[in-house]
Design an enzyme around this catalytic site. Structure first.
Site, PDB file in Angstrom:
ATOM      1  CE  LYS A   1      66.732  67.298 -20.309  1.00  0.00           C
ATOM      2  NZ  LYS A   1      66.534  66.401 -21.450  1.00  0.00           N
TER       3      LYS A   1
ATOM      4  NE  ARG B   1      61.213  57.408 -28.241  1.00  0.00           N
ATOM      5  CZ  ARG B   1      60.491  57.711 -27.172  1.00  0.00           C
ATOM      6  NH1 ARG B   1      59.888  56.788 -26.493  1.00  0.00           N
ATOM      7  NH2 ARG B   1      60.398  58.958 -26.772  1.00  0.00           N
TER       8      ARG B   1
END
Length: 158
Positions: free
Chosen positions: A41, A90
């Site tokens: 990444k 979340r």
């Protein structure tokens, strides 16, 4: 001593991350905040920058250690001799993904236990990727990240 690992990319660190670190610190004798180094990444902040941003945000906590690791979390857990992982959740989508990761980690390391902490309501809509997007357009992210992280983002996107 009960030690937990809270692992993530923290790119960048958000107020939601800090909230979870503080809560984990209140639940465990020691909490290791472990920065994942994922060479696949493209991160905005390098691992050492992320570590410093976390250290500054958590300097008021005496039972926090900040570290980094490449590769699999279970391998890091073995080296640290830790068997508790703290994960923030979340949304329902987060929960589903985190449940899959917890099951895989358990398959790879039988002794691992994952503790899910729901995001505090005021941070449930904030993600690092959204923060980077706002900051890349020079938007004000000061309500979502610690002050020093907002400054670091401004410098990155200057």
């Amino acid at each position: 001593m009960r030690t937990a690992v809270y692992a993530g990319s923290f790119d960048p660190l958000t107020n939601g991350h800090v909230d979870l670190i503080e809560r984990a610190a209140s639940l465990f004798d020691m909490c290791i905040v472990a920065v994942l180094v994922n060479v696949k990444k493209q991160a905005l902040f390098n691992p050492m920058e992320r570590i410093e941003l976390i250290r500054e945000a958590t300097q008021h906590l005496k039972n926090i250690q900040v570290d980094q690791f490449p590769g699999l979390l279970v391998d890091y857990l073995k080296t640290q001799q830790v068997h508790i992982v703290v994960r923030g959740v979340r949304t329902f989508v987060d929960f589903e993904t985190e449940m899959q990761l917890a099951a895989l980690n358990k398959d790879l390391l039988q002794s691992v236990e994952t503790i899910f902490l729901p995001a505090s309501r005021e941070f449930a809509h904030v993600s690092s990727s959204m923060i980077k997007e706002i900051a890349s357009y020079h938007g004000d992210v000061s309500a979502f990240v610690p002050h020093h992280v907002a400054k670091a983002l401004s410098r990155k996107y200057a």
